[in-house]
Design an enzyme around this catalytic site. Structure first.
Site: not given
Length: 325
Positions: A18, A31, A36, A74, A112, A130, A183
């Site tokens: 994407w 998206e 999740q 999924l 989001y 997010d 991070c």
DNA sequence: CATGCGTGGGA
DNA sequence: TTCCCAAGCAT
């Protein structure tokens, strides 16, 4: 301030399907799938999905059953239904909404995702918060304590003017990519982080304590449970692990009124050191409802917040096994 | 605002 | 084995 971040992203960004110049529809599909759900898991699903539904019109016209086929595995299947509804809305509108609010109104699109599509697909500035972005920004600004809704709004207002012109999409993705690869929640790799020089958590030694871990609902296992399958108010099958004679077997219930079964059971066995709890988990398959009941044993000191946390996540699979679905 | 929704991988 | 949780959203 975030130039280093963009330089890092330009250099290190992963080559994802994407990210190969897809349109707003492709961005939306990615998206929604990524909600999740890990990048590595999404990739093959995204490719198959886009091969079958390359354009928003094709998704809008497809049968929901076929959409589910391509989504199978999924998880969070409501996303599939909402995504198709969103595609239908886009077609009805004659194109994608071009405002943040318009995107937000699409089914399955929250704060989001609206900001992500707005920035990535249209190149317009928006702060997509997010889990990754929240972690990165909380550390960068050393935001301690709980990030409540008003504080989130403040954070968005604070970051919005810092988004580099013409690079809104890259900024959104860079923030998330940094959170996913450097991070990270534990063991952040600050030594190689492009934001290290301006990071307030790093300066204050707060990297490991920020952001504050979300207060997780405490869940404990209980060793007694019952499983019930009903259609409407009619109880079809029941399985009771506590019953000394019927443990582990599926039985039709003594009382088929659908009400008071467990209360009645306890009264039948007055010595049983349990009291009736309540439905702790349920799943619906077509017109069948499967409920997991728990007890709170009087022998243990457990507060009212005590919840059954057994194989609840596996209940759907158990249900399909039992029902032959 | 708390909760439920699926799945698979890693600690 | 068990637990946590990962590019959230709707209710």
């Amino acid at each position: 301030m975030f130039e280093q971040l963009l330089n890092w992203y330009t250099r290190e960004r992963r080559d994802l399907p994407w990210r190969r110049g897809v349109d707003a529809y492709g961005v939306l599909v990615s998206e929604i799938m990524l909600q999740q759900t890990r990048v590595e898991v999404v990739i093959p699903y995204y490719q198959r999905f886009m091969q079958r539904f390359p354009r928003v019109e094709q998704l809008a016209e497809a049968s929901l059953d076929e959409v589910y086929e391509y989504w199978a595995g999924l998880g969070y299947y409501r996303r599939a239904r909402n995504l198709q509804a969103a595609a239908q809305a886009v077609v009805a509108l004659g194109g994608f909404p071009t405002t943040l609010e318009g995107l937000r109104d699409l089914p399955g699109v929250g704060e989001y995702t609206a900001a992500a599509v707005f920035s990535i697909a249209f190149g317009k500035p928006a702060v997509a918060l997010d889990g990754n972005a929240i972690r990165v920004l909380s550390r960068f600004f050393a935001l301690t304590g709980t990030l409540t809704a008003p504080r989130r709004r403040d954070l968005i207002a604070r970051v919005l003017p810092l988004i580099p012109e013409q690079q809104a999409g890259d900024f959104t993705q860079a923030l998330m990519e940094l959170g996913a690869r450097l991070c990270v929640p534990r063991g952040a790799r600050c030594l190689v982080c492009p934001l290290a020089s301006g990071c307030q958590a790093l300066a204050g030694g707060l990297v490991d304590s920020v952001p504050a871990p979300a207060p997780r609902a405490r869940r404990e296992k209980v060793d007694l449970l019952a499983l019930r399958i009903r259609r409407g108010d009619q109880v079809l099958l029941e399985r009771r692990e506590d019953d000394p004679f019927l443990a582990g077997q599926w039985v039709t219930p003594w009382f088929a009124d659908g009400e008071g079964v467990l209360d009645r059971y306890v009264s039948e066995f007055p010595g049983t050191p349990v009291r009736v709890g309540q439905v702790s988990h349920g799943v619906t398959f077509r017109d069948l409802r499967i409920e997991v009941w728990d007890w709170e044993t009087s022998a243990l000191d457990c507060g009212p917040e005590r919840r059954w946390a057994g194989p609840g996540a596996r209940l759907p699979r158990l249900a399909s096994l039992v029902l032959g679905l």
